[in-house]
Design a protein around this motif. Sequence first.
Motif, mmCIF file in Angstrom:
data_model
loop_
_atom_site.group_PDB
_atom_site.id
_atom_site.type_symbol
_atom_site.label_atom_id
_atom_site.label_comp_id
_atom_site.label_asym_id
_atom_site.label_seq_id
_atom_site.Cartn_x
_atom_site.Cartn_y
_atom_site.Cartn_z
ATOM 1 N N GLU A 1 0.653 6.757 -3.257
ATOM 2 C CA GLU A 1 0.512 7.524 -2.022
ATOM 3 C C GLU A 1 -0.263 6.741 -0.969
ATOM 4 N N TYR A 2 -1.264 5.977 -1.389
ATOM 5 C CA TYR A 2 -2.012 5.157 -0.425
ATOM 6 C C TYR A 2 -1.080 4.163 0.261
ATOM 7 N N THR B 1 -13.717 8.899 -3.987
ATOM 8 C CA THR B 1 -12.542 9.237 -3.178
ATOM 9 C C THR B 1 -12.570 8.520 -1.840
ATOM 10 N N TYR C 1 -11.893 4.783 -2.541
ATOM 11 C CA TYR C 1 -10.498 4.499 -2.890
ATOM 12 C C TYR C 1 -9.656 4.272 -1.636
ATOM 13 N N ASN C 2 -9.908 5.081 -0.609
ATOM 14 C CA ASN C 2 -9.172 4.903 0.637
ATOM 15 C C ASN C 2 -9.494 3.555 1.271
ATOM 16 N N TYR D 1 1.640 8.863 -8.733
ATOM 17 C CA TYR D 1 1.877 9.315 -7.356
ATOM 18 C C TYR D 1 0.651 9.047 -6.490
ATOM 19 N N TYR D 2 -0.544 9.345 -7.021
ATOM 20 C CA TYR D 2 -1.764 9.073 -6.274
ATOM 21 C C TYR D 2 -1.873 7.589 -5.916
ATOM 22 N N CYS D 3 -1.554 6.718 -6.886
ATOM 23 C CA CYS D 3 -1.666 5.272 -6.648
ATOM 24 C C CYS D 3 -0.724 4.825 -5.532
ATOM 25 N N MET E 1 1.167 12.193 -12.155
ATOM 26 C CA MET E 1 0.241 12.551 -11.093
ATOM 27 C C MET E 1 -0.554 11.329 -10.625
ATOM 28 N N TYR E 2 -1.059 10.535 -11.571
ATOM 29 C CA TYR E 2 -1.846 9.363 -11.189
ATOM 30 C C TYR E 2 -0.974 8.282 -10.569
ATOM 31 N N SER F 1 1.010 18.193 1.396
ATOM 32 C CA SER F 1 0.822 17.297 0.250
ATOM 33 C C SER F 1 -0.390 17.703 -0.572
ATOM 34 N N LEU G 1 -0.067 18.886 -4.472
ATOM 35 C CA LEU G 1 -0.690 18.151 -5.564
ATOM 36 C C LEU G 1 -1.734 18.995 -6.290
#
Length: 330
Positions: free
Chosen positions: A217-218, A120, A123-124, A213-215, A210-211, A178, A182
């Motif tokens: 969202e960054y 995690t 990823y950021n 949106y996660y992709c 969901m994935y 958020s 989520l």
Amino acid sequence: MEGLRTKLKQASLLWLDGLLDACCLHRVVIYCLRSRQLAIRTGQCFLLNGLIFLGSIFLLNSVIISTLQWILPDQCPHNGEPCLIDGISKLYSFLRLGLLQLFYVLWFYPMYVFSFILSTMWYNDIAKFGFLAIGKQEPTPTEMPGQQELSSSLNATQMDKRIDLGGAVIGIAEQVYSVILLNIFFLEVYVTGLIPYMGKPLNFLLISWMYAYYCFEYKWNFSGLSLDKRLDFFESNWAFFAGFGSPCVLPLLFFTPLVSYGFMAILFPLFVLTAAGSDADELIISQRRKWKGAGLGRLPIFCAADYLSMRVLSFFPMKSRDPIQVDKAL
């Protein structure tokens, strides 16, 4: 009936556009060549989740279980038939199960938690380095025009600080909302997986959303896009994002949950980078031009999660909810 057929065709084309956009993995190679830090972080994700995590699962299934089966067999070693002494067979079975559970407790579960937390954080970093590599970094406060003029005036500076403080409070409130949204949506995904017959395909669709949106969202975080606009854009173009998230969750169809996690942890940073370089809005606009401006309409994907999130936030003092309500009203 003709209108339904047209909508289905539009949804299929948008889904295909999203799938093809997610599969533009050549962007990852280009960005890694531009940024050494990005290449290192991406390589670390592969090393942790691929070599160490998935390698441990392969070691368990191919070596450790076979070794335990050989040392503590269910069958007599001489004739290959079940042992007549039932107590010994039960003891061997108990010891095998206990040693396997010990291996899970001492290695796999800590490795899973460690991998989740560290991935995690990485990823950021990957999203940040990727965003810089494609030249979409927003100007920092020190680079904003008129900064010297503002700092020369005491009243203007104090006003600017109040604006910055208000923006920071709203930003924090958006992040809290958020996270709650989520997490509740993740619970919805889990519950749908328990529904007989239709649960699996519905679960796959929700996980894809969901994935996706996660992709994105960054990218939206670094672009400064407000939460309300993110949700509106996502729900208005639900077919595109269903297609974009599909490749990342494909391992769920072929592997066990633990192995699927390992593969998805490897694939996720790649799709974060493809999302960072995606021109989703241009792709969607080009499709709408072909349909003469007609769209599919907004699908309330997060409707239930939004309602439950607001119910959760209602337990907090009113002052802490004001920034979120003001932002949602905008």
